[in-house]
Scaffold this motif. Structure first.
Motif, PDB file in Angstrom:
ATOM      1  N   ARG A   1       0.770  -1.152  -0.169  1.00  0.00           N
ATOM      2  CA  ARG A   1       0.196   0.029  -0.022  1.00  0.00           C
ATOM      3  C   ARG A   1       0.788   1.236  -0.087  1.00  0.00           C
ATOM      4  NH1 ARG A   1      -2.665  -3.694   3.382  1.00  0.00           N
ATOM      5  NH2 ARG A   1      -4.862  -4.037   2.784  1.00  0.00           N
TER       6      ARG A   1
ATOM      7  N   THR B   1      -4.709   1.213  -4.192  1.00  0.00           N
ATOM      8  CA  THR B   1      -4.090   0.903  -2.791  1.00  0.00           C
ATOM      9  C   THR B   1      -3.439   2.232  -2.222  1.00  0.00           C
ATOM     10  OG1 THR B   1      -2.134  -0.105  -3.883  1.00  0.00           O
ATOM     11  CG2 THR B   1      -3.934  -1.452  -2.995  1.00  0.00           C
TER      12      THR B   1
ATOM     13  N   GLY C   1      -3.566  -2.203   6.368  1.00  0.00           N
ATOM     14  CA  GLY C   1      -4.747  -2.589   6.590  1.00  0.00           C
ATOM     15  C   GLY C   1      -5.198  -3.174   8.061  1.00  0.00           C
TER      16      GLY C   1
END
Length: 356
Positions: A34, A110, A242
């Motif tokens: 990410r 992302t 995440g």
């Protein structure tokens, strides 16, 4: 399957190779990457926040222009580490042209934005926020449009992801305009902010709550307090790795605000401190424009002069290189000598006899 001719060593080697192959396949399929882009006020604390969230115990250095670092987090024992790419834009609003560099069509799915606003400078707050978010959104909208032109299905999927931070059944779903990327707004230097008048603090808090909710963003105030650091890390790590984000909420303007995306509402925020004449004026077309008008009336915007404060990296001690600096000094002297000689030549030509 083992053969009858295999000896014990061959069987052991084969088993190790099989396990390595299985682990490699698992790592490729489960590892994620990410990207998080930090923008905001110059000297607002962006570098300090990144160092804190990547567990790096080092003194922050001024960000020259656009800087990159990365962090890793393991999901569990014997599992591959997720990778987070951290980008940081220096110079406040003076380097808007650099915003497109880290955001691409390949990583936009992302990608997240962290906007750091210096609470100790309320007169620069709206100007900084507006210019940085507008420049970022313009570039992101272009990428989404280009994706849609080349692949309509991918474009539709990207559009569906916009606003996912707001629950479908939220009462304000049709009244807000979510930012096209996950957005976290950080109000830094809360310890200095506390010294402001209570009524001014309340107006700043309500304004940032409205802005964050309107854009479908999370909002958190932070300072040097360890308590603030923990909540901040939770929200940043949610974007970077995440991880589950904190559901803790604090809306008291006498305390640091903590409001994860989707957990506020226009009804709870209330209306801006607008007069009847403000509400009657026809040049205010949207709620965002009304909040801006009221905010800037109370905190008149100041010219940040970001572009004038950009330092020459060649003269920055942290980038010193003896041999290169010596060569640079020599070239600077040669350039000055060339300028002086050229100036003498032009003056002699101007004073010389004219020919018809």
């Amino acid at each position: 399957m083992p053969r009858s001719s295999d000896n014990l060593w061959d069987l052991a080697t084969s088993e190790v190779q099989r396990k390595d192959s299985t682990e490699d396949d698992t790592e490729v399929s489960t590892e994620t990457e990410r990207s998080v882009f930090f923008i905001g006020n110059k000297h607002g604390g962006k570098t300090t926040i990144i160092l804190r969230c990547t567990d790096r115990d080092e003194a922050p250095k001024p960000t020259l222009a656009l800087e990159y670092t990365f962090g890793r987090r393991a999901k569990g024992h014997n599992t591959p580490k997720d990778i987070a790419h951290f980008w940081e834009l220096g110079g406040g609003t003076s380097l808007l042209d650099l915003i497109p560099i880290p955001i691409t069509s390949e990583n936009i799915g992302t990608f997240s934005i962290v906007l750091v606003l210096d609470l100790s400078k309320p007169s620069e707050l709206w100007y900084t926020m507006e210019n940085l978010l507008q420049a970022t959104r313009k570039h992101v909208d272009k990428i989404i449009s280009d994706i849609g032109k080349s692949n309509s299905k991918a474009g539709s999927q990207t559009m569906q992801n916009i606003g996912r931070s707001i629950p479908k059944d939220h009462p304000d779903k049709e009244l807000i305009d979510p930012f096209p990327l996950p957005l976290l707004i950080i109000g830094s230097k809360y310890d200095i902010f506390q010294e402001l008048d209570s009524e001014k603090r309340k107006i700043i808090c309500k304004t940032l709550r409205f802005v964050a909710h309107y854009y479908g963003a999370s909002l958190v105030f932070t300072s040097k307090s360890e308590t603030h650091k923990g909540v901040l890390r939770s929200l940043v790590n949610h974007l970077a790795f995440g991880q589950d984000k904190s559901r803790f909420v604090s809306v008291d303007h006498n305390k640091p605000l903590v409001i994860p995306a989707g957990l506020d509402s226009l009804n709870q925020i209330g209306s801006p401190p607008a007069s009847d004449s403000d509400l009657r004026q026809g040049n205010v077309r949207t709620p965002m424009e009304l909040w801006k008008k009221i905010y800037e009336r109370i905190f008149p915007p100041k010219n940040t002069n970001d572009s004038k404060d950009i330092k020459d990296p060649a003269k920055d001690p942290q980038y010193s290189e003896r041999d290169i600096d010596a060569m640079r000094s020599q070239k600077d002297q040669e350039l000055e000598q060339y300028k002086r000689n050229a100036d003498k030549s032009w003056k002699s030509m101007a004073l010389g006899p004219h020919t018809r």
